[in-house]
Write a protein that holds these residues in place. Sequence first.
Motif, PDB file in Angstrom:
ATOM      1  N   GLY A   1     -37.073 -22.681 -44.719  1.00 19.51           N
ATOM      2  CA  GLY A   1     -36.202 -22.033 -46.032  1.00 19.51           C
ATOM      3  C   GLY A   1     -37.108 -21.441 -46.813  1.00 19.51           C
ATOM      4  N   ASP A   2     -38.702 -21.361 -46.806  1.00 16.66           N
ATOM      5  CA  ASP A   2     -39.413 -20.482 -47.264  1.00 16.66           C
ATOM      6  C   ASP A   2     -40.675 -19.903 -46.028  1.00 16.66           C
ATOM      7  N   ALA A   3     -40.086 -20.090 -44.736  1.00 13.53           N
ATOM      8  CA  ALA A   3     -40.908 -19.691 -43.616  1.00 13.53           C
ATOM      9  C   ALA A   3     -41.063 -18.290 -43.285  1.00 13.53           C
ATOM     10  N   ASP A   4     -42.000 -17.740 -42.887  1.00 12.81           N
ATOM     11  CA  ASP A   4     -42.384 -16.442 -42.068  1.00 12.81           C
ATOM     12  C   ASP A   4     -41.239 -16.293 -40.786  1.00 12.81           C
ATOM     13  N   PRO A   5     -41.067 -15.253 -41.356  1.00 13.92           N
ATOM     14  CA  PRO A   5     -39.943 -14.264 -40.565  1.00 13.92           C
ATOM     15  C   PRO A   5     -40.417 -14.782 -38.597  1.00 13.92           C
ATOM     16  N   VAL A   6     -41.522 -14.675 -38.885  1.00 13.89           N
ATOM     17  CA  VAL A   6     -41.210 -14.693 -37.672  1.00 13.89           C
ATOM     18  C   VAL A   6     -41.658 -16.151 -37.026  1.00 13.89           C
ATOM     19  N   VAL A   7     -41.805 -17.202 -37.290  1.00 13.25           N
ATOM     20  CA  VAL A   7     -41.277 -18.129 -37.392  1.00 13.25           C
ATOM     21  C   VAL A   7     -40.416 -18.777 -37.562  1.00 13.25           C
ATOM     22  N   VAL A   8     -39.715 -18.341 -38.872  1.00 15.57           N
ATOM     23  CA  VAL A   8     -37.513 -18.304 -38.596  1.00 15.57           C
ATOM     24  C   VAL A   8     -36.992 -17.814 -37.102  1.00 15.57           C
ATOM     25  N   ALA A   9     -38.005 -16.739 -37.098  1.00 16.61           N
ATOM     26  CA  ALA A   9     -37.713 -15.890 -35.213  1.00 16.61           C
ATOM     27  C   ALA A   9     -37.747 -16.577 -34.065  1.00 16.61           C
TER      28      ALA A   9
ATOM     29  N   SER B   1     -34.229  -8.660 -34.808  1.00 18.04           N
ATOM     30  CA  SER B   1     -34.014  -8.352 -36.187  1.00 18.04           C
ATOM     31  C   SER B   1     -35.012  -8.935 -36.803  1.00 18.04           C
ATOM     32  N   ARG B   2     -34.608 -10.088 -37.434  1.00 18.30           N
ATOM     33  CA  ARG B   2     -36.101 -10.780 -38.070  1.00 18.30           C
ATOM     34  C   ARG B   2     -37.994  -9.959 -37.416  1.00 18.30           C
ATOM     35  N   SER B   3     -38.241 -10.396 -36.057  1.00 15.89           N
ATOM     36  CA  SER B   3     -39.561 -10.230 -35.491  1.00 15.89           C
ATOM     37  C   SER B   3     -39.750  -9.491 -35.004  1.00 15.89           C
ATOM     38  N   GLY B   4     -38.503  -8.576 -34.131  1.00 17.22           N
ATOM     39  CA  GLY B   4     -38.813  -7.998 -32.681  1.00 17.22           C
ATOM     40  C   GLY B   4     -38.788  -8.718 -31.426  1.00 17.22           C
ATOM     41  N   THR B   5     -39.542  -8.382 -30.430  1.00 14.97           N
ATOM     42  CA  THR B   5     -39.442  -8.613 -29.287  1.00 14.97           C
ATOM     43  C   THR B   5     -40.154  -9.952 -28.585  1.00 14.97           C
ATOM     44  N   LEU B   6     -41.226 -10.396 -29.307  1.00 16.18           N
ATOM     45  CA  LEU B   6     -42.415 -11.055 -29.264  1.00 16.18           C
ATOM     46  C   LEU B   6     -41.983 -12.229 -29.524  1.00 16.18           C
ATOM     47  N   ALA B   7     -41.653 -12.860 -30.248  1.00 12.38           N
ATOM     48  CA  ALA B   7     -40.468 -14.059 -30.860  1.00 12.38           C
ATOM     49  C   ALA B   7     -39.635 -14.480 -29.991  1.00 12.38           C
ATOM     50  N   VAL B   8     -38.994 -13.401 -29.987  1.00 12.09           N
ATOM     51  CA  VAL B   8     -37.823 -13.735 -29.499  1.00 12.09           C
ATOM     52  C   VAL B   8     -37.877 -14.253 -27.553  1.00 12.09           C
ATOM     53  N   VAL B   9     -39.126 -13.604 -26.936  1.00 10.18           N
ATOM     54  CA  VAL B   9     -39.221 -13.665 -25.841  1.00 10.18           C
ATOM     55  C   VAL B   9     -40.253 -15.768 -25.543  1.00 10.18           C
ATOM     56  N   LEU B  10     -41.169 -15.718 -26.686  1.00  5.36           N
ATOM     57  CA  LEU B  10     -41.891 -16.812 -26.254  1.00  5.36           C
ATOM     58  C   LEU B  10     -41.153 -17.700 -26.616  1.00  5.36           C
ATOM     59  N   GLY B  11     -39.509 -17.412 -28.440  1.00  6.32           N
ATOM     60  CA  GLY B  11     -38.381 -18.608 -28.568  1.00  6.32           C
ATOM     61  C   GLY B  11     -38.141 -19.218 -26.930  1.00  6.32           C
ATOM     62  N   LEU B  12     -36.898 -17.792 -26.716  1.00  2.00           N
ATOM     63  CA  LEU B  12     -36.678 -18.166 -25.701  1.00  2.00           C
ATOM     64  C   LEU B  12     -36.933 -19.026 -24.635  1.00  2.00           C
ATOM     65  N   LEU B  13     -38.747 -18.563 -23.712  1.00  2.00           N
ATOM     66  CA  LEU B  13     -39.346 -19.136 -23.162  1.00  2.00           C
ATOM     67  C   LEU B  13     -39.288 -21.255 -23.293  1.00  2.00           C
ATOM     68  N   GLY B  14     -39.985 -20.686 -24.749  1.00  3.96           N
ATOM     69  CA  GLY B  14     -40.194 -22.612 -25.348  1.00  3.96           C
ATOM     70  C   GLY B  14     -39.260 -23.643 -25.066  1.00  3.96           C
ATOM     71  N   GLY B  15     -37.644 -22.722 -25.644  1.00  2.00           N
ATOM     72  CA  GLY B  15     -36.585 -23.203 -25.937  1.00  2.00           C
ATOM     73  C   GLY B  15     -36.187 -23.975 -24.715  1.00  2.00           C
TER      74      GLY B  15
END
Length: 242
Positions: free
Chosen positions: A186-194, A57-71
Amino acid sequence: MLEAAFWGGVGGAALLLGAAAGIWLPVSTRVIGLVMGFGTGVLFSAVAFELTEEAFSRSGTLAVVLGLLGGALTFFLGDWFLDNRGGHRRKNPEGMHPDAGPLALVLGALLDGIPESAAIGISLVGGSGIGIAVLVAVFISNVPEALSASSGMRADGISIGRIFGLWGAVTAASTVAAALGFAVLGDADPVVVATTQSFAAGAILTMLSDTMVPEAVKYAGRWVGLVTVVGFGSAFLLSALA
């Protein structure tokens, strides 16, 4: 930040509760497996609805995919390192590998717990208040984790003081992780948070699949599937009603 630290400490304190149960209560390995299965379902729900869905909801597909794979990759590599030192049995209620030392226990507990605690802090980003479903999921899953591991440590002859010292250190680290999760984002860009939310989700999912589920099935058998669904459904209802 202090609020995030407080809630991170609350989630981590469940480790001490689980440790006490594992040391002093006559809990069978079958019951431990069932409780681990329930905790697994609760965390699956939190990952799906409180972390991944929120990140999308914050940032879309790319952030989710990259974050999941990285974690997932980060946890996989850390877990692989610990496996080679006997840490793969850190949740085993019957004891660890005889060659596994305290370092494997400490690092394993940190590897499992920090992504969960960071997720608590991240849930506060945006000023919407603590994510109750995430907090409950972490608390419930921490109890059987520490219960099982503490039973195993006692079976290995590790002293009660040393066991509580371990979980106390992990609880402190969980508190810090939650505080940092909020302070840094806390004040980060939504992409970073996502991306960070998804990173935590990927690490938790990999941990569940690699360590929690196998141990639960080993000691409770086919019933684990049912209690996992009960845990998932309970957490989903809590998330939907929160």
